[in-house]
Design an enzyme around this catalytic site. Structure first.
Site, short mmCIF file in Angstrom:
data_model
loop_
_atom_site.label_atom_id
_atom_site.label_comp_id
_atom_site.label_asym_id
_atom_site.label_seq_id
_atom_site.Cartn_x
_atom_site.Cartn_y
_atom_site.Cartn_z
N THR A 110 67.17 -28.24 11.71
CA THR A 110 65.78 -28.25 12.14
C THR A 110 64.88 -28.59 10.97
O THR A 110 65.29 -28.58 9.81
CB THR A 110 65.33 -26.87 12.67
OG1 THR A 110 65.16 -25.96 11.58
CG2 THR A 110 66.34 -26.30 13.65
N ASP A 111 63.63 -28.85 11.26
CA ASP A 111 62.61 -28.87 10.22
C ASP A 111 62.05 -27.45 10.10
O ASP A 111 62.42 -26.54 10.84
CB ASP A 111 61.52 -29.89 10.56
CG ASP A 111 60.79 -30.41 9.31
OD1 ASP A 111 60.83 -29.71 8.28
OD2 ASP A 111 60.20 -31.49 9.39
N TRP A 112 61.15 -27.28 9.17
CA TRP A 112 60.60 -25.97 8.78
C TRP A 112 60.04 -25.19 9.98
O TRP A 112 59.13 -25.66 10.65
CB TRP A 112 59.53 -26.21 7.73
CG TRP A 112 58.92 -25.01 7.10
CD1 TRP A 112 57.85 -24.30 7.54
CD2 TRP A 112 59.32 -24.39 5.86
NE1 TRP A 112 57.56 -23.28 6.67
CE2 TRP A 112 58.44 -23.31 5.63
CE3 TRP A 112 60.33 -24.65 4.93
CZ2 TRP A 112 58.54 -22.49 4.50
CZ3 TRP A 112 60.43 -23.84 3.81
CH2 TRP A 112 59.54 -22.78 3.61
N TYR A 113 60.65 -24.02 10.28
CA TYR A 113 60.08 -23.06 11.23
C TYR A 113 60.08 -23.57 12.67
O TYR A 113 59.49 -22.94 13.55
CB TYR A 113 58.63 -22.74 10.81
CG TYR A 113 58.06 -21.44 11.33
CD1 TYR A 113 58.39 -20.22 10.75
CD2 TYR A 113 57.16 -21.42 12.39
CE1 TYR A 113 57.83 -19.02 11.20
CE2 TYR A 113 56.59 -20.24 12.85
CZ TYR A 113 56.93 -19.04 12.24
OH TYR A 113 56.39 -17.86 12.70
N ASP A 114 60.78 -24.65 12.95
CA ASP A 114 60.52 -25.34 14.21
C ASP A 114 61.19 -24.74 15.43
O ASP A 114 60.81 -25.08 16.56
CB ASP A 114 60.89 -26.83 14.08
CG ASP A 114 59.74 -27.62 13.47
OD1 ASP A 114 58.59 -27.21 13.65
OD2 ASP A 114 60.00 -28.64 12.80
#
Length: 778
Positions: free
Chosen positions: A310-314
């Site tokens: 994933t990307d950050w916090y997604d």
């Protein structure tokens, strides 16, 4: 927390997999066997732990504020909890700003010691970093142009070499995984991350992306000078309707297949080891929760077998931004079942608890967990981390070396684009007295952009204080006595995305006492949401600066320093020369000075269409109807495409003449290959590099064709008076388009090939489906 050097040295293993001398098949078989054996020993909690990625900041002591130059202070109890109790698989990020390579080795060595000594199965940590233009989070590392600048070089060989040097310095920092390259298409100049990619064209993006990935990974990512690449952001991230970061995109499937998928497909076919997912939503569905995109398209259709992160916090953003999940547990279920393998959580361990509960409740199948963990472990084995969990910085003598810096300058030189040069005002004479002014004139931060020592690049002037700004480089070139300096406009310290007038009267007075003015304007650093714009037009203060300078009657050399094309049509009219340096990195000041004074010849070409108006943000592959007046007898004949400069444009201090464009025949079958040749001659008075660009045009098609598409290019150097014949091999299948049935088709009919001012036509005699229709829709 301090970890002694002797403790770390004990973990600087030098052995590699014993099968490295065997065939790739033997290596693959051994790795697969080791993965299967290890997974048979793992509990559910350990497997879920491997799918969990936390930021190093989540393990820091929040009571101890990190200051410039000091290492991060870890909370050892948190580190033990996350690594030993939960068995997390990956750590990322920097903890506010860059570390030295010695600090990186100590930190990562501590993580690896806990993971290998204090856990049951001894699985090493996979550390990842955004090393996107050099190892930009390591003090003293070599920083290269950002990707948009590398795209402007149109030189894949150079890009591959710079990526290889980046991999070397990243491994010197003890880090084996980089979140790069970006393969998002920069087709909307409003989007704040356009500078992180390779421009607007899918073919140019694919070629540059392949070069960068190859430079990172080489033939064997377990090599101690290579890293695993992570292509991103899959998919459609760069085309939000609002132009603002992480906002909804609406992309028809034909457009997705024609433009956005090809660069990722090429990288996957070349051996991409990991991929990061688009933070936004496409057509109303967040990509992190889209089974059709992550599993059907990415894993099945494109046959991607690597790690999906994933990307950050997604995953949590499925709750907080997208509102498709009621809580974090439901969001975790949606994302993992959609096809996510590793979660960049990044700040807490709740994801692991949620996922463990979901498996126990039967909401996430164990087969999905095993599939994800298999890919994570495979990447760790492929990187050689089980046998060499940490590289020793002392084994990298070329880290930050003069040799690497010279290559960075070469990259900067080739990335700079000369856009206007009326009356050959450039190059300047070193005898001329010059005024250097503008907010970007004495600032290292703006030359590098975001992701430079810090996320937003705000501390670059401190980390790179030994490097030369544009002002300092010009002073070094012609002497302080020949250079006056007045900023006129400066960036606000409080709100760095704004600028303010400093002293316009002093600026005007200084301009009256010089022969020529070098006005350095553009943007301050930003990335992601911090770079969102309400207006693409250059700021009022900077416009006033150029307008005032024009009233002095002195020649103006306008230097644009930017991550995306800002609207500058009025300023262009008031200037005698325009140079776009984009984001050239730490050596950009010296490179620009060399070009300004003729010690180097500019060779950069725009990797995007430079707009002239905010309502004319149209990429070069527009449709015929976008540039054609209605045939109703009206007198309205105003041109519809009003770009400031076209895609692929860039001037030189010499001139090139094209002639004798030839193809081997006039009619081709769908499986044929066109042999193309064209003569290029340097008819100017100095040597220079030229980018030979080959475009095709489909004159009539069942789906409206673009006016032209880039198909091949080659960069070559020609001495004064030298001529070369350039050859291209163009498969007819490369001219295929996605038809109304969503299959890739080459259609019989008439086509045209164009190289510079040369063109020739040919006919394709048959229709052929190149890629068949999928039994599902995006």
């Amino acid at each position: 927390m301090n970890v002694t050097k002797s403790l770390i040295i004990g973990w600087l293993f030098t052995g590699l997999l014993s099968c490295h001398s065997a065939s790739q098949l033997d290596i693959r078989t051994e790795v697969d066997s080791r993965v299967v054996e290890l997974m048979s020993k793992m509990t559910l909690k350990e497997k879920v732990g491997q799918m969990t990625q936390l930021t190093i900041g989540s393990m820091s002591n929040k009571k101890v504020k990190r200051h410039f130059g000091l290492p991060i202070t870890l909370d050892t109890a948190k580190v033990r909890r996350y690594i030993v109790e939960y068995g997390i698989g990956s750590v990322l990020n920097t903890g506010r700003f860059a570390h030295t390579k010695e600090q990186w080795n100590e930190l990562i060595g501590y993580f690896q010691k806990l993971a290998l000594e204090d856990t049951k199965n001894g699985i090493p940590i996979l550390y990842g970093i955004d090393a996107i233009h050099g190892t930009n989070y390591t003090v003293g590392a070599t920083l290269y142009p950002q990707q948009v600048g590398l795209a402007a070089t149109w030189n894949p060989s150079l890009v591959e070499e710079l990526a290889e040097l980046t991999a070397y310095e990243t491994r010197a920092s003890g880090i084996p995984w980089t979140f790069s390259p970006v393969l998002d298409l920069g087709i909307d100049p409003r989007w704040p991350r356009i500078w992180e990619g390779f421009g607007e064209d899918p073919y140019l993006t694919a070629q540059m992306g392949l070069a960068m990935q190859s430079g990172f990974q080489g033939d064997d990512i377990s090599d101690s000078s290579r890293v695993a690449a992570c292509i991103k952001h899959f998919i459609g991230y760069s085309n939000p309707r609002s132009g603002k970061d992480r906002t909804p995109a609406w992309i028809p499937e034909r457009m997705m297949r024609e433009l956005f998928i090809p660069p990722f497909k090429e990288a996957i076919n070349q051996g991409a080891t990991s991929i990061m997912i688009n933070s936004g939503e496409v057509n109303g569905i967040p990509v992190h929760a889209n089974y059709d995109i992550l599993t059907k398209l990415l894993k099945k259709e494109l046959n991607f077998s690597g790690l999906v992160v994933t990307d950050w916090y997604d995953i949590y953003n499925l709750v907080e931004r997208h509102h498709v999940a009621v809580d974090r547990k439901e969001a975790t279920k949606m994302a993992i079942n959609a096809g996510i393998d590793m979660a960049m959580v990044p700040n807490d361990i709740e994801f692991a608890d949620c996922l463990t509960a979901l498996v126990n409740e039967g909401e996430v199948p164990m087969s999905r967990i095993d599939d994800a963990v298999r890919k994570i472990l495979k990447l760790k084995f492929d990187l050689g981390l089980f046998d060499s969990p940490l590289t020793d910085f002392k084994n990298y003598p070329d880290f930050g070396s003069d040799k690497h810096i010279a290559k960075a300058k070469e990259g900067a030189l080739e990335s700079i684009v000369l856009l206007k040069n009326d009356n050959d005002i450039l190059p300047l004479s070193k005898r001329q007295k010059v005024l250097v002014c503008g907010p970007n004139s004495d600032n290292m931060r703006v030359l590098n952009g975001g992701w430079s020592y810090t996320w937003q690049g705000q501390m670059t002037d401190q980390f790179a204080k030994e490097k030369l700004t544009i002002l300092e480089a010009i002073q070094g070139k012609v002497g302080h006595d020949n250079v006056l300096f007045e900023k006129g406009v400066a960036y606000s310290k409080g709100k760095y995305w704004k600028d303010e007038i400093v002293d316009m009267k002093a600026l005007e007075s200084a301009a009256m006492n010089v022969d020529v003015v070098v006005a350095c304007i553009g943007e301050n650093t930003y990335t992601e949401k911090q770079g969102d714009l309400d207006d693409l037009v250059l700021s009022v203060n900077q416009k006033e600066l150029v307008k005032l300078l024009s009233t002095t009657g002195k020649p103006i050399v306008l230097v644009i320093n930017e991550g995306r094309p800002r609207i500058i049509r009025d300023e262009v009219k008031l200037s005698d020369a325009v140079i776009d340096v984009l984001l050239p990195g730490n050596e950009g000041g010296e490179a620009l000075a060399d070009i300004l004074y003729g010690d180097a010849n500019p060779s950069g070409k725009l990797p995007f269409t430079y707009p002239s108006y905010t309502n004319d943000l149209i990429p070069y592959f527009y449709k015929y109807s976008e540039a054609s007046p209605h045939a109703d007898g009206s007198e309205y004949n105003d041109p519809f495409i009003k770009s400031q400069w076209p895609f692929g444009f860039g001037l030189s201090y010499t001139k090139f003449k094209y002639s004798n464009l030839k193809i081997d025949k006039e009619e081709y079958g769908a499986n044929d290959v066109i042999s193309v040749s064209v003569d290029v001659e340097n008819i100017g008075d100095r040597g220079g590099k030229e980018v030979v660009q080959l475009y095709s045009s489909d004159l009539v098609a069942s789906v409206t064709p673009s006016v032209k598409r880039l198909r091949k290019f080659e960069k070559l150097y020609l001495n004064e008076g030298e001529s070369k014949t350039v050859f291209f091999e163009l498969p007819i299948k490369d001219l295929a388009f996605v038809d109304r049935n969503y299959q890739k088709l080459i259609e019989k009919g008439d086509f045209k090939i164009t190289v510079a001012d040369q063109s020739t036509s040919f006919n394709v005699s048959e229709t052929l489906v190149v890629e068949k229709l999928q039994d599902w829709r995006l």
